[in-house]
Design a protein around this motif. Structure first.
Motif, PDB file in Angstrom:
ATOM      1  N   LEU A   1       0.951  -0.977   0.082  1.00 38.23           N
ATOM      2  CA  LEU A   1      -0.038   0.057  -0.224  1.00 38.23           C
ATOM      3  C   LEU A   1       0.948   1.306  -0.034  1.00 38.23           C
ATOM      4  O   LEU A   1       1.483   1.648   1.047  1.00 38.23           O
ATOM      5  CB  LEU A   1      -0.924  -0.166   1.060  1.00 38.23           C
ATOM      6  N   ALA A   2       0.909   2.041  -0.925  1.00 42.33           N
ATOM      7  CA  ALA A   2       1.936   2.967  -1.102  1.00 42.33           C
ATOM      8  C   ALA A   2       1.717   4.582  -1.323  1.00 42.33           C
ATOM      9  O   ALA A   2       2.278   5.398  -1.880  1.00 42.33           O
ATOM     10  CB  ALA A   2       2.507   2.624  -2.777  1.00 42.33           C
ATOM     11  N   GLY A   3       0.533   4.819  -0.724  1.00 43.88           N
ATOM     12  CA  GLY A   3       0.042   5.765  -0.619  1.00 43.88           C
ATOM     13  C   GLY A   3       0.054   6.774  -1.772  1.00 43.88           C
ATOM     14  O   GLY A   3      -0.727   6.132  -2.917  1.00 43.88           O
ATOM     15  N   ASP A   4       0.527   7.847  -1.927  1.00 40.41           N
ATOM     16  CA  ASP A   4       0.415   8.913  -2.999  1.00 40.41           C
ATOM     17  C   ASP A   4       2.116   9.031  -3.499  1.00 40.41           C
ATOM     18  O   ASP A   4       2.306  10.083  -4.090  1.00 40.41           O
ATOM     19  CB  ASP A   4      -0.127   9.862  -2.972  1.00 40.41           C
ATOM     20  N   ILE A   5       2.933   8.289  -3.063  1.00 40.82           N
ATOM     21  CA  ILE A   5       4.280   8.454  -3.394  1.00 40.82           C
ATOM     22  C   ILE A   5       4.704   8.661  -4.953  1.00 40.82           C
ATOM     23  O   ILE A   5       3.945   7.678  -5.728  1.00 40.82           O
ATOM     24  CB  ILE A   5       5.368   7.541  -2.895  1.00 40.82           C
ATOM     25  N   GLU A   6       5.466   9.579  -5.241  1.00 40.72           N
ATOM     26  CA  GLU A   6       5.580   9.841  -6.724  1.00 40.72           C
ATOM     27  C   GLU A   6       6.973   9.230  -6.979  1.00 40.72           C
ATOM     28  O   GLU A   6       7.650   8.773  -6.282  1.00 40.72           O
ATOM     29  CB  GLU A   6       5.454  11.290  -6.987  1.00 40.72           C
ATOM     30  N   ALA A   7       7.566   9.456  -8.484  1.00 37.96           N
ATOM     31  CA  ALA A   7       8.473   8.773  -8.904  1.00 37.96           C
ATOM     32  C   ALA A   7      10.039   8.774  -7.975  1.00 37.96           C
ATOM     33  O   ALA A   7      10.592   7.963  -7.769  1.00 37.96           O
ATOM     34  CB  ALA A   7       8.896   9.231 -10.401  1.00 37.96           C
ATOM     35  N   GLU A   8      10.054  10.160  -7.486  1.00 38.85           N
ATOM     36  CA  GLU A   8      11.331   9.971  -6.551  1.00 38.85           C
ATOM     37  C   GLU A   8      11.096   9.406  -5.606  1.00 38.85           C
ATOM     38  O   GLU A   8      12.558   8.718  -5.212  1.00 38.85           O
ATOM     39  CB  GLU A   8      11.339  11.838  -6.185  1.00 38.85           C
ATOM     40  N   ALA A   9      10.269   9.261  -4.640  1.00 41.36           N
ATOM     41  CA  ALA A   9      10.181   8.292  -3.456  1.00 41.36           C
ATOM     42  C   ALA A   9      10.115   7.100  -3.739  1.00 41.36           C
ATOM     43  O   ALA A   9      10.818   6.289  -3.151  1.00 41.36           O
ATOM     44  CB  ALA A   9       9.026   8.794  -2.642  1.00 41.36           C
ATOM     45  N   GLN A  10       9.673   6.701  -4.995  1.00 42.39           N
ATOM     46  CA  GLN A  10       9.693   5.378  -5.377  1.00 42.39           C
ATOM     47  C   GLN A  10      10.812   4.846  -5.580  1.00 42.39           C
ATOM     48  O   GLN A  10      11.304   3.656  -5.144  1.00 42.39           O
ATOM     49  CB  GLN A  10       8.658   5.040  -6.498  1.00 42.39           C
ATOM     50  N   ARG A  11      11.901   5.621  -6.291  1.00 42.61           N
ATOM     51  CA  ARG A  11      13.328   5.234  -6.560  1.00 42.61           C
ATOM     52  C   ARG A  11      13.870   5.000  -5.313  1.00 42.61           C
ATOM     53  O   ARG A  11      14.709   3.961  -5.239  1.00 42.61           O
ATOM     54  CB  ARG A  11      13.837   6.210  -7.452  1.00 42.61           C
ATOM     55  N   ALA A  12      13.627   5.800  -4.330  1.00 38.37           N
ATOM     56  CA  ALA A  12      14.379   5.659  -2.906  1.00 38.37           C
ATOM     57  C   ALA A  12      13.948   4.428  -2.082  1.00 38.37           C
ATOM     58  O   ALA A  12      14.694   3.932  -1.316  1.00 38.37           O
ATOM     59  CB  ALA A  12      14.232   6.820  -2.071  1.00 38.37           C
ATOM     60  N   LEU A  13      12.936   3.688  -2.763  1.00 38.16           N
ATOM     61  CA  LEU A  13      12.181   2.518  -2.093  1.00 38.16           C
ATOM     62  C   LEU A  13      12.466   1.309  -2.952  1.00 38.16           C
ATOM     63  O   LEU A  13      12.149   0.289  -2.339  1.00 38.16           O
ATOM     64  CB  LEU A  13      10.885   2.669  -1.653  1.00 38.16           C
ATOM     65  N   GLU A  14      13.118   1.512  -4.112  1.00 36.79           N
ATOM     66  CA  GLU A  14      13.284   0.374  -4.844  1.00 36.79           C
ATOM     67  C   GLU A  14      13.724  -1.092  -4.298  1.00 36.79           C
ATOM     68  O   GLU A  14      13.101  -1.885  -4.333  1.00 36.79           O
ATOM     69  CB  GLU A  14      14.048   0.329  -6.098  1.00 36.79           C
ATOM     70  N   SER A  15      14.928  -0.774  -3.522  1.00 36.85           N
ATOM     71  CA  SER A  15      15.632  -1.940  -2.940  1.00 36.85           C
ATOM     72  C   SER A  15      14.877  -2.522  -1.807  1.00 36.85           C
ATOM     73  O   SER A  15      15.272  -3.645  -1.225  1.00 36.85           O
ATOM     74  CB  SER A  15      17.171  -1.581  -2.622  1.00 36.85           C
ATOM     75  N   ALA A  16      13.727  -1.879  -1.051  1.00 35.78           N
ATOM     76  CA  ALA A  16      13.343  -2.204   0.161  1.00 35.78           C
ATOM     77  C   ALA A  16      11.703  -2.842  -0.368  1.00 35.78           C
ATOM     78  O   ALA A  16      11.070  -3.311   0.425  1.00 35.78           O
ATOM     79  CB  ALA A  16      12.853  -1.074   0.944  1.00 35.78           C
ATOM     80  N   VAL A  17      11.491  -2.885  -1.540  1.00 32.83           N
ATOM     81  CA  VAL A  17       9.792  -3.451  -1.890  1.00 32.83           C
ATOM     82  C   VAL A  17      10.127  -4.838  -2.014  1.00 32.83           C
ATOM     83  O   VAL A  17      10.910  -5.513  -2.803  1.00 32.83           O
ATOM     84  CB  VAL A  17       9.665  -2.691  -3.227  1.00 32.83           C
ATOM     85  N   PRO A  18       9.076  -5.624  -1.177  1.00 30.12           N
ATOM     86  CA  PRO A  18       9.206  -7.027  -1.255  1.00 30.12           C
ATOM     87  C   PRO A  18       8.188  -7.389  -2.407  1.00 30.12           C
ATOM     88  O   PRO A  18       7.441  -6.856  -2.658  1.00 30.12           O
ATOM     89  CB  PRO A  18       8.990  -7.512   0.076  1.00 30.12           C
TER      90      PRO A  18
END
Length: 795
Positions: A696-713
């Protein structure tokens, strides 16, 4: 019953002309006014001269011999002898009067269009310039959900800008909470950007206001007195239950500031929303009470109407001059004038005169839906209700026939406009109005008496409010019960096409009812359809499906999700833009307990429905991001609140919630943030239980998504960030490896969500895409082969 319809054509011509010419170039409207003026003068002033007649020849003797011995016959007068002067055609005068009204209406629109289309304010708007201005507030502030945050809409009049004094209407769009406390007639200074109005409206500009208002002048004495009455009525109602204290001021003086939006939505679904605004019914009750008191006080027929006129004027000031109030007031004043002069009062001429005068005074009413609903409802009561009452009285008791005829006539008259607005046809509205009708007059009359006494004696007002609250409680119960019934409203095409098709359907229904054979055929067909529906509902599984794991609620342009933790219990993630849709969704899921409510970020489309989640439910803990707002604090007042941090874990039953974001070094909020920073500070959660997982990713946009790429299971379900906007990171979405992607989005919306580029990306990742705007509430269930979706309606 016959009606005097002589004023009907002039009133309709005035109304339609104003509605059609608003938005047209002023030069074209002036040309129309000139042409219709000339045509009216020709019809009203000129006339054909009477035809010349020849003198009748001397009659010949009827009998006897002529000099030549022949007999003489009786002479017939020639056609010229019998011709008479032609009268001025009687049809010319009504047509001329109609053209005069068209010319007057077009002239009024043209003059106002010239005023708003020229001048320094429109010049600022054309260039999208920022300036400081002094304005006078002309309407009550109205909060509205905006692009990720709440906005406040206020009508005002600009009086001063740098280097010029003007007097033109504008629309203010503000966000600071201090704008909500303004009262009409207050003079304030603002700083904002002037832009041209989008729609066809008599406005010089739309002003995007920055910051709070600087109050330069308090409200006028009249408005201060009116606001005192409204405030004291709210104070008198403060000891009533929350729903009653929100509805009663709305029924009495149109004050809905304390009304729960979820309850307002229930009134709308039940067809009772007209009770929440001041209308002709309110004014009729007030006038009747005032005239009755005058009669008891010994005032005669000549002295009572002036007292009633003063009461009407005071009522208008307190209730604000809304379209329905103005229409009802003008009709009431015309009727009292007829009473004062001793002439018989007639409904249709009074209604037509009210429309004619109001549209000439304020052409903007011609495009007001509230004004149209008020006029049509009154027309239905005048034209349709009397004959229906007579027919129903043959088989029903008199009071029941009266109530049923009035409710049906009003609902049928306003149905086309309601369909244009909502795209729905109310099925239970007639019966809901019938059940609520006995309580309307006591609630309104006692509430009005409480409003009149509250400024002088609050204890006495509270004593009057108590029985009024009982009547209001009955109306609320009727509204909620009717709104909760299955198929209380039926989806219909909205806009002009929907209104036209509804009128055609009504015409067909009338033809069917007039034929006994057609009635039998239709009754047989409807019986067959009803049996088929009942059989289908009995054999098909209901919704929600048993064993659901997660539900994406259809809350329009916003987010609201429920994660099942136990029977009757669920974790709720976001609440949507309005309380009613999320409340309705949770009721269908039979949720009464919410151990954790996660508000991912403080934008209106994610938090404004919080009161709907709290309605009749226990909410134990609020989990939110560190970038909070005053609005969020008010919505969650009285509940334990915790800030989410990456690494936190929550366990409720067999459901585990793992927080991925925001981090301790999250984004800082810039003063002129456009919403991106708050979106990127959203709470991002992974929900897991045996056989099910979701991101459940809220409204994060591309910049915040790139910061989480390695943490996404890897997960089973992905709630696509930001309603499927274009700002998506391919690697973030791919890292989830989700077999199902949910997009919570409203239709229609002004943001272009979901983006076609995002939809192409999701299809490229071979994930099933499901959307709430197409499928309604969407449930995720476990099956023997994995997980599946069960929508509440077919896509």
């Amino acid at each position: 019953m016959t009606h005097d319809l002589r004023l009907l054509a002039p009133a309709l011509a005035t109304w339609l002309t104003a509605a059609a010419t608003i938005g047209l170039p002023a030069s074209l409207t002036y040309a129309l006014a000139a042409a219709t003026t000339l045509a009216a003068l020709y019809l009203l002033v000129t006339h054909r001269r009477p035809s010349r007649t020849r003198p009748n020849p001397a009659p010949s003797p009827a009998t006897g011999a002529n000099p030549h011995g022949g007999s003489t016959k009786t002479a017939r007068p020639s056609s010229a002898a019998t011709s008479r002067p032609r009268r001025w055609p009687t049809r010319r005068r009504p047509v001329g009067v109609v053209l005069v009204c068209v010319a007057a209406s077009a002239t009024g629109v043209a003059l106002r269009a010239t005023a708003v289309d020229t001048g320094p304010v429109r010049d600022l708007a054309r260039n999208s310039r920022t300036a400081t201005a002094e304005v006078v507030v002309t309407g009550d502030p109205q909060p509205r959900p905006g692009n990720g945050r709440r906005v406040i809409i206020i009508r005002a009049r600009v009086e001063t800008i740098p280097g010029a004094k003007v007097r033109v209407p504008v629309l203010l769009i503000a966000s600071h909470d201090r704008w909500l406390h303004l009262v009409p007639s207050q003079r304030v200074r603002l700083h904002g950007r002037f832009v041209p109005p989008r729609g066809a409206d008599l406005l010089a500009a739309v002003v995007i206001v920055r910051g709070p208002p600087a109050v330069l002048r308090p409200p006028s004495k009249i408005q201060r007195a009116a606001e005192r009455v409204r405030a004291r009525l709210r104070a008198a109602s403060s000891r009533l239950p929350p729903d009653q204290r929100g509805v009663l001021p709305g029924m009495v003086v149109g004050d809905t500031s304390l009304l729960d939006p979820a309850l307002a939505d229930g009134f709308r679904a039940a067809g009772l929303s007209h009770l929440l605004v001041v209308s002709g019914a309110n004014l009729a009750i007030v006038i009747g009470a005032v005239l009755g008191l005058c009669r008891l006080g010994g005032l005669g027929r000549r002295r009572a109407p002036p007292v009633a006129v003063l009461a009407v004027l005071a009522f208008i000031v307190v209730a604000r001059p809304e379209p329905s109030v103005l229409r009802a007031a003008v009709m009431g004043l015309i009727g009292m004038l007829a009473l004062f002069t001793g002439r018989q009062r007639q409904g249709m001429p009074a209604l037509a005169a009210a429309v004619l005068l109001l549209v000439l005074i304020d052409p903007g009413l011609a495009r007001s839906y509230g004004f149209a609903l008020s006029v049509l409802a009154t027309a239905g009561l005048l034209v349709l209700a009397p004959p229906w009452r007579e027919r129903l009285a043959r088989r029903l008791p008199g009071p029941l026939a009266d109530a049923l005829a009035v409710a049906a006539a009003a609902q049928l008259a306003v149905a086309p406009v309601l369909v244009m607005l909502s795209g729905e046809v109310g099925v239970v509205s007639v019966f809901a109005n019938l059940l609520a009708a006995p309580a309307v007059a006591p609630a309104t009359l006692l509430g009005a008496l409480a409003a009149a006494t509250a400024p002088f004696s609050l204890p006495l007002a509270r004593l009057l409010v108590w029985p009024a609250g009982l009547a209001v409680g009955w109306i609320i119960r009727v509204a909620r019960t009717a709104a909760a019934l299955p198929y209380a409203t039926i989806p219909w095409t909205s806009g002009g096409l929907g209104a036209a098709t509804l009128i055609v359907a009504a015409g067909i229904a009338v033809l069917i009812l007039r034929s006994r054979r057609m009635r039998l055929i239709v009754a047989a067909a409807m019986t067959g359809i009803l049996i088929a529906v009942l059989v289908q509902r009995a054999t098909a599984p209901g919704w929600p499906p048993p064993g659901w794991q997660m539900v994406a609620c259809d809350v329009g342009q916003g987010d609201a999700l429920a994660l099942s933790t136990a029977p009757g219990q669920a974790v709720v993630v976001d609440t949507g833009p309005d309380p009613a849709p999320v409340d309705r969704c949770l009721r269908r899921l039979h949720i009464t307990d919410v151990p954790v409510l996660i508000l991912t970020h403080p934008h209106a489309d994610h938090i404004n429905g919080t009161s709907g989640v709290r309605r009749d439910r226990d909410v134990h803990t609020i989990l939110t991001t560190s970038l909070t707002s005053g609005r969020e604090a008010r919505l969650t007042h009285g509940l334990p609140t915790r800030s989410a941090q990456a690494g936190q874990q929550w366990r409720i039953g067999d459901l585990t919630l793992s927080v991925l974001a925001p981090t301790a070094t999250g984004p800082a909020l810039a003063p002129e943030d456009d919403g991106t920073t708050i979106n990127n500070a959203s709470v991002v959660v992974v929900a897991r239980r045996p056989g099910f997982s979701a991101l459940l990713a809220g409204d994060i946009e591309a910049e915040a998504q790139r910061a989480l790429e390695s943490a996404v299971p890897p997960v089973d379900v992905l709630k696509v960030p930001h309603h499927g906007s274009r700002s998506q990171d391919h690697r973030f979405l791919a890292a989830a490896h989700a077999s199902i992607s949910l997009i919570s989005v409203g239709e229609p919306n002004d943001y272009g969500h979901p983006s076609p580029a995002t939809l192409r990306l999701l299809h490229h990742l071979r994930t099933q895409v499901h959307r709430t705007d197409k499928e309604g509430d969407i449930a995720i269930v476990r099956t023997r082969t994995g997980i599946a979706t069960v929508p509440s309606r077919a896509p």
